[in-house]
Each structure stands twice: as C-alpha cells, then as structure tokens.
Motif scaffolding. Structure first.
Motif, short mmCIF file in Angstrom:
data_model
loop_
_atom_site.label_atom_id
_atom_site.label_comp_id
_atom_site.label_asym_id
_atom_site.label_seq_id
_atom_site.Cartn_x
_atom_site.Cartn_y
_atom_site.Cartn_z
N PHE A 1 -8.54 12.03 6.71
CA PHE A 1 -9.28 10.98 6.01
C PHE A 1 -8.48 10.54 4.80
CE2 PHE A 1 -10.65 14.87 3.90
CZ PHE A 1 -10.73 14.52 2.55
N GLU A 2 -8.84 9.39 4.28
CA GLU A 2 -8.16 8.86 3.10
C GLU A 2 -9.18 8.31 2.12
OE1 GLU A 2 -5.47 5.79 4.44
OE2 GLU A 2 -7.07 4.66 5.40
N PHE A 3 -8.75 8.21 0.87
CA PHE A 3 -9.60 7.64 -0.17
C PHE A 3 -8.71 6.96 -1.20
CE2 PHE A 3 -8.75 12.09 -1.18
CZ PHE A 3 -8.31 12.04 -2.50
N ASP A 4 -9.28 6.05 -1.95
CA ASP A 4 -8.53 5.36 -2.98
C ASP A 4 -8.18 6.34 -4.10
OD1 ASP A 4 -8.47 2.70 -1.93
OD2 ASP A 4 -10.58 2.48 -2.47
N THR A 5 -6.93 6.32 -4.52
CA THR A 5 -6.48 7.16 -5.63
C THR A 5 -6.80 6.43 -6.92
OG1 THR A 5 -4.67 7.92 -4.21
CG2 THR A 5 -4.52 8.45 -6.56
N ILE A 6 -7.67 7.02 -7.73
CA ILE A 6 -8.20 6.30 -8.89
C ILE A 6 -7.93 7.05 -10.20
CG2 ILE A 6 -10.03 5.24 -7.51
CD1 ILE A 6 -11.96 7.34 -8.75
N ARG A 7 -8.13 6.31 -11.28
CA ARG A 7 -8.18 6.90 -12.60
C ARG A 7 -9.60 7.45 -12.83
NH1 ARG A 7 -4.69 4.81 -16.69
NH2 ARG A 7 -6.49 4.87 -18.08
N TYR A 8 -9.71 8.45 -13.68
CA TYR A 8 -11.02 9.04 -13.97
C TYR A 8 -11.36 8.86 -15.44
CZ TYR A 8 -10.56 11.34 -9.43
OH TYR A 8 -10.41 11.60 -8.09
N THR B 1 0.83 -1.19 0.00
CA THR B 1 0.00 0.00 0.00
C THR B 1 0.87 1.25 0.00
OG1 THR B 1 -1.64 -1.21 1.32
CG2 THR B 1 -1.92 1.17 1.15
N ALA B 2 0.50 2.22 -0.82
CA ALA B 2 1.21 3.50 -0.88
C ALA B 2 0.21 4.64 -0.74
CB ALA B 2 1.99 3.63 -2.18
N TRP B 3 0.69 5.75 -0.19
CA TRP B 3 -0.15 6.92 0.01
C TRP B 3 0.52 8.16 -0.57
CZ3 TRP B 3 0.52 3.12 3.55
CH2 TRP B 3 -0.60 2.57 4.18
N ILE C 1 2.13 4.28 -10.84
CA ILE C 1 2.32 3.92 -9.43
C ILE C 1 1.64 2.59 -9.13
CG2 ILE C 1 2.03 4.65 -7.04
CD1 ILE C 1 3.97 6.35 -8.66
N ARG C 2 0.48 2.36 -9.72
CA ARG C 2 -0.25 1.11 -9.47
C ARG C 2 0.47 -0.11 -10.04
NH1 ARG C 2 -4.95 0.74 -7.10
NH2 ARG C 2 -6.19 2.60 -6.66
N GLU C 3 1.41 0.10 -10.92
CA GLU C 3 2.23 -1.02 -11.38
C GLU C 3 3.14 -1.52 -10.26
OE1 GLU C 3 4.38 0.10 -14.85
OE2 GLU C 3 2.61 0.15 -16.15
N LYS C 4 3.44 -0.64 -9.29
CA LYS C 4 4.33 -1.00 -8.18
C LYS C 4 3.58 -1.37 -6.91
CE LYS C 4 6.59 2.93 -8.37
NZ LYS C 4 7.59 3.98 -8.02
N PHE C 5 2.38 -0.81 -6.74
CA PHE C 5 1.61 -1.04 -5.52
C PHE C 5 0.18 -1.45 -5.85
CE2 PHE C 5 4.86 2.12 -4.48
CZ PHE C 5 5.46 1.52 -3.38
N LYS C 6 -0.27 -2.52 -5.20
CA LYS C 6 -1.63 -3.01 -5.44
C LYS C 6 -2.68 -2.03 -4.92
CE LYS C 6 -0.65 -7.01 -7.33
NZ LYS C 6 -1.05 -7.31 -8.72
N HIS C 7 -2.33 -1.32 -3.86
CA HIS C 7 -3.29 -0.41 -3.23
C HIS C 7 -2.67 0.99 -3.18
CE1 HIS C 7 -5.81 -3.80 -2.00
NE2 HIS C 7 -4.66 -4.41 -1.72
N LEU C 8 -3.41 1.96 -3.69
CA LEU C 8 -2.92 3.33 -3.75
C LEU C 8 -3.99 4.25 -3.16
CD1 LEU C 8 -0.70 5.27 -4.71
CD2 LEU C 8 -1.87 5.38 -6.93
N ARG C 9 -3.58 5.06 -2.17
CA ARG C 9 -4.52 5.94 -1.49
C ARG C 9 -3.96 7.36 -1.40
NH1 ARG C 9 -6.13 2.25 3.85
NH2 ARG C 9 -7.07 0.50 2.69
N THR C 10 -4.86 8.28 -1.12
CA THR C 10 -4.49 9.65 -0.78
C THR C 10 -4.96 9.89 0.64
OG1 THR C 10 -4.74 10.43 -3.06
CG2 THR C 10 -4.79 12.10 -1.32
N VAL C 11 -4.07 10.41 1.50
CA VAL C 11 -4.45 10.75 2.88
C VAL C 11 -4.39 12.26 3.02
CG1 VAL C 11 -2.09 10.45 3.79
CG2 VAL C 11 -4.08 10.30 5.33
N VAL C 12 -5.44 12.83 3.56
CA VAL C 12 -5.59 14.28 3.63
C VAL C 12 -5.60 14.74 5.09
CG1 VAL C 12 -7.03 16.26 3.00
CG2 VAL C 12 -6.94 14.24 1.50
N LEU C 13 -4.81 15.76 5.39
CA LEU C 13 -4.87 16.44 6.68
C LEU C 13 -5.51 17.80 6.45
CD1 LEU C 13 -3.89 16.49 9.75
CD2 LEU C 13 -2.07 17.97 8.88
#
Length: 250
Positions: free
Chosen positions: A165-172, A80-82, A141-153
């Motif tokens: 909070f965090e959410f999955d970083t996705i393609r649009y 997992t990466a953030w 990035i998803r080629e290197k990590f199965k799970h990719l998220r963004t964490v927000v302060l």
C-alpha cells in the motif's frame, strides 16, 4: 432584472500524479509476484532487503530506481517520487492487517539543534524538534516533486504473503499531537484527544518510527513457494569454468 451569468474562466492546469493513490495497474501484482518467486528460487531463502524492494517496485511501475540517502525519493516517475519501505508481520492472514510501524530515519535534535536530550526535558518540546527535522526533509523533496508518497511492502517471514500500500508523505503539525516519555525512556506521540499512537522516537540512536494505518485498498498477494534453483546446473548452463576468474594477487 437580467439573469446573472457566471464568468468563463481559463482552465488551470493542475499537476496530476503518476496514478491515483493505491490504484496500481493490472500487471503490477503479477510482476511483483514474479519477482518474489524468482528471488525465492534464486536465493533459496526468504530474504528481501529494502533496496531490492525499491528496485522491484520501480520495475512494477516502469519507473526509475534512484536510491536516495534521505530515503524519501528512491523511486521516481515524472512528477511523483516514492520512498520504499519493508516491514515484517506475523499476522496469520494479511486481510487482518491494521497498522504497521515504519522506521523513518534518524532524527537527532542533539545534532540539528545542539540540544541535550533526556527524559527530564519537556516531551512536547522534544517532539516538536523531532517532527521539525522530519518536516524539513519532506519539504526539501517536495521542492523537486509535486507528489511524494511512501510505498510499503508488508511481508511474512517466508514471503508466502505480501501486502502493498502507499500513502502521501506529509509534514506533521506538532500542535496536533501530545508527546510523553514512556517507561523505557522513549518518546511517544499521540493524536490529541485520542489514544492513537502515531510516533515513537528513541533518544539512543535517534530512531524515528511512524505508525501507519493499513488502508482498505491494500493489495494482498499469496505467493506459491518455488523449488530452489540448482546452482550447479545454472553454472553449467552459462558455461562457467575457472577461466572466468582471474587472480590479481595471491
């Protein structure tokens, strides 16, 4: 007729993320609070920069801080990466937070596609190119990590309140959005069939902003303001004197 029997299948090992989305461990809030209090006491001002948040978040998780040029994988733990982001809010009570605007890099169709961009260009074409640049970054990035998220302060101006909070970083998918130029010459992207604004892109500087909803599971903390540490006492406690400084060139 014999009863039909379902076949037994081998268990398929699925890639499990570091932990379920927004379910931070029980010590997370206290470590975060401790780090913010220390920052306030040592700096003497409410100044928490993006790279500091990356390091604090990694510490709270027991993860590895690996600052990235792309900004999508600054913190890593297992598969997992953030990407870590900070944003200020003037909302009086953070339980009333609804949406935040996240600056998400510079997406330049001029650089990436050799395009010339101005408000005379079909907005949906420009929007598609802007999203394609974003999507390529996410895919890399998803080629290197199965799970990719963004964490927000989300932080108040004095750091007396913070929300995480965090959410999955996705393609649009560009087909799901309508784009239009606003009166300031910036490109705005709306979810099709709604008035929900999702993106803002500025031709000058190519700044790409994603508007994200704040989830119900958001962690919200109130922080007691500490007294500022006395600089002279600290220097005395560590035994500082002029011998610690070597002049190499006068």
């Amino acid at each position: 007729m014999a009863k039909r029997i379902s076949p037994r299948l081998r268990t398929v090992n699925k890639s499990v993320s570091a932990y379920p989305l927004n379910q931070f461990n029980s010590e997370f809030p206290y470590i975060l609070g401790q780090e913010i209090v220390y920052l306030l006491a040592s700096k003497g001002r409410a100044d928490l920069q993006g790279n500091e948040w990356e390091q604090i978040f990694a510490l709270c998780l027991g993860a590895e801080w690996k600052p990235s040029n792309v900004g999508l994988d600054d913190v890593v733990m297992g598969n997992t990466a953030w990407g870590a982001k900070t944003v200020k809010s003037g909302v009086k009570d953070f339980t009333d937070l609804k949406k935040v605007r996240l600056i998400s890099g510079r997406n330049s169709p001029v650089f990436s596609f050799g395009s010339t961009i101005d408000t005379s260009i079909e907005p949906n074409l420009v929007g598609e190119q802007v999203l394609e640049i974003w999507n390529e970054r996410v895919s890399a990035i998803r080629e290197k990590f199965k799970h990719l998220r963004t964490v927000v302060l989300v932080k108040s101006s004095d750091l007396s309140q913070v929300a995480v909070f965090e959410f999955d970083t996705i393609r649009y998918d560009a087909e799901l959005f309508n784009f239009s130029w606003n009166k300031n010459g910036n490109l705005e992207g709306f979810v099709k069939g709604t008035k929900d604004k999702q993106f803002v892109w500025q031709p000058h500087g190519s700044q790409f902003t994603i508007i994200e909803k704040v989830p119900e599971e958001t962690l919200i903390l109130k922080i007691k303001q500490p007294e500022v540490l006395d600089k002279e006492k600290i220097l005395s406690a560590i035994g500082f004197d002029k011998s610690w400084v070597t002049i190499k060139r006068k």
